[in-house]
Every structure is written in structure tokens, then in C-alpha cells.
Design a protein around this motif. Sequence first.
Motif, PDB file in Angstrom:
ATOM      1  N   GLN A 230      30.453   3.309  44.399  1.00  0.00           N
ATOM      2  CA  GLN A 230      31.228   4.547  44.433  1.00  0.00           C
ATOM      3  C   GLN A 230      30.539   5.681  43.674  1.00  0.00           C
ATOM      4  OE1 GLN A 230      33.009   1.401  43.858  1.00  0.00           O
ATOM      5  NE2 GLN A 230      33.107   1.568  46.083  1.00  0.00           N
ATOM      6  N   GLY A 231      29.365   5.385  43.120  1.00  0.00           N
ATOM      7  CA  GLY A 231      28.617   6.410  42.411  1.00  0.00           C
ATOM      8  C   GLY A 231      28.956   6.539  40.939  1.00  0.00           C
ATOM      9  N   VAL A 232      29.686   5.570  40.384  1.00  0.00           N
ATOM     10  CA  VAL A 232      30.068   5.596  38.970  1.00  0.00           C
ATOM     11  C   VAL A 232      29.043   4.818  38.158  1.00  0.00           C
ATOM     12  CG1 VAL A 232      31.848   4.972  37.294  1.00  0.00           C
ATOM     13  CG2 VAL A 232      32.500   5.755  39.590  1.00  0.00           C
ATOM     14  N   ALA A 233      28.554   5.416  37.088  1.00  0.00           N
ATOM     15  CA  ALA A 233      27.574   4.757  36.225  1.00  0.00           C
ATOM     16  C   ALA A 233      28.268   3.674  35.398  1.00  0.00           C
ATOM     17  CB  ALA A 233      26.900   5.774  35.318  1.00  0.00           C
ATOM     18  N   GLY A 240      25.903  -2.881  42.614  1.00  0.00           N
ATOM     19  CA  GLY A 240      25.042  -1.889  41.983  1.00  0.00           C
ATOM     20  C   GLY A 240      24.086  -1.213  42.937  1.00  0.00           C
ATOM     21  N   ILE A 241      23.790   0.035  42.613  1.00  0.00           N
ATOM     22  CA  ILE A 241      22.816   0.824  43.359  1.00  0.00           C
ATOM     23  C   ILE A 241      21.965   1.603  42.363  1.00  0.00           C
ATOM     24  CG2 ILE A 241      22.486   2.773  44.926  1.00  0.00           C
ATOM     25  CD1 ILE A 241      25.030   2.011  46.349  1.00  0.00           C
ATOM     26  N   SER A 242      20.664   1.490  42.514  1.00  0.00           N
ATOM     27  CA  SER A 242      19.742   2.351  41.774  1.00  0.00           C
ATOM     28  C   SER A 242      19.241   3.453  42.699  1.00  0.00           C
ATOM     29  CB  SER A 242      18.547   1.555  41.244  1.00  0.00           C
ATOM     30  OG  SER A 242      18.937   0.654  40.233  1.00  0.00           O
ATOM     31  N   THR A 243      19.129   4.664  42.169  1.00  0.00           N
ATOM     32  CA  THR A 243      18.527   5.755  42.941  1.00  0.00           C
ATOM     33  C   THR A 243      17.642   6.593  42.039  1.00  0.00           C
ATOM     34  OG1 THR A 243      20.024   7.659  42.604  1.00  0.00           O
ATOM     35  CG2 THR A 243      20.774   5.940  44.131  1.00  0.00           C
TER      36      THR A 243
END
Length: 256
Positions: A230-233, A240-243
Motif C-alpha cells: 500500500q506504499g506505507v514504510a 514488501g516492495i523496494s523501489t
Amino acid sequence: MTNELQDILDFAHQLAWQAGKITLRYFQSDLLVDRKADDSPVTIADREAEAFLRAALSERYPDHAILGEEEGLTGVATSSYRWILDPIDGTKSFIRGVPLYGVMMALLREHEPVLGVVNMPATGEIVYAARGAGCWWNGRPCRVSSVSSLRESLVVATIAHGYEQYGKDAALARILNACGLFRTWGDCYGHLLVATGRAEVALDPIMNIWDNAALLPILEEAGGTFTDWQGVATIERGDGISTNGLVLDELMEVIG
């Protein structure tokens, strides 16, 4: 960054490197593979590496708690400091003789990740970071890439199928349609590719805290992001997503 945190980072860097040497003694050998309660694989290399890390940390920081994948939580459970250990992230790769596995260490202070170290023993790479200290790759500063669109991005992922069981299959299809290149260089290595500017996005539809605690400070100190889907750190959501940061907003729009 405080001198105390720098000292802790130096020590963690040293320990991760030594634990990696333990794993290499068993890498590409005829290993006995056991199965844990969740049917995931574990080997003597996982157990020995974690035991080494626990012993060294307990001796140096007896008032710190330690949470590891193989042995659970030990130490002072109410401590302001908690180590998070994954002795081999990518055990499935490890037991097949594939070098894309890592030794992961993180330190939480008041539940916030302030330090991360990931050693890739078989590739000779180690990436580490602490709050205010930047991100470092084999002793030199590293940064995320300057790519600013998904169409020009390399997206990597730990798994290429099975996203439907996590409710993410439609989102994955949209990401693959929008990105320039997709590869399955996964587990911690994929996230390090983002931190070191070699990929723009790394996807994991399911993660445990020992899989991701080290990644948040590493990605943020490299100028990127580590978030949930959802884009929350956060390291608490189980995915998880790294960008590289520049494509995060577009990625979140695509995910919907």
C-alpha cells in the motif's frame, strides 16, 4: 549518526561476514535438508550461522533482545534494542547451489529499524546501512538509480506465480504490463539490486520480519523506499516492495 550506532554497525558488518563464511562451508555440498513446521526447508548451515550470531551478540550486548528465524526470541524481551536475524535468506536457493542467498541482520530501536546488513557470501557482496550513515556496498557508497518511469524500469521478484493466494495476482499482471523488464532475482538479493541502482523495483508478496527488517534502513539510506503493497514504510505488514523512490507513486497507481 551517533558513535554508538557506528560501532554497532561495524560489529554487525563483521559478524555478518563471518556468518557468511560458515554458510560457505556447506554451500554446493551434499546437504541434509530438514523441514520445519511450516514445511519450509532448513539446514545445518542455517542453524550454525544463527547460533554463531546469537552467541556473539549476546556476549557483546547482553541487554539486547534477539529474534531469529530458527530459534525465536531470546534475551531481554522488554529491551529497547532488538536484533532481527535471518541466517540464510533464500534457503531454497542455497540448497540448490544457487548463489542468491544472504545473511541478514537488523537492529530495531524502540521498534524502529535503525541498522541493516545483508551479506551475500557466494557473490562476495555486502550491503549495509545505519540511520544517518548512508548505504554502503563493499565499502563504497551506493545509491538507487535515477530511472523515473516504470516503462524504463527493471522489476525483480522473489516468485513469479502464486500471487492469487495473497490477493495480488491482478496487481502483478498490471505491473508486468507496465514495466520495461521483469526478472525473478529474488529474496534479499532483489532488494539489494534496487539499493545499489541495478533495478528499480523488487516485489515480495509475503515476508516475515526477519526477511525485511534489514531492508528498510538499507533502502532508505540508499535514497529509495521499502514499503508494504500500500506504499506505507513498514516491516509489520507481511509483504514488501523496494523501489528507487522515483517510481513509487506510479507503481502504487498501477497496483491500485
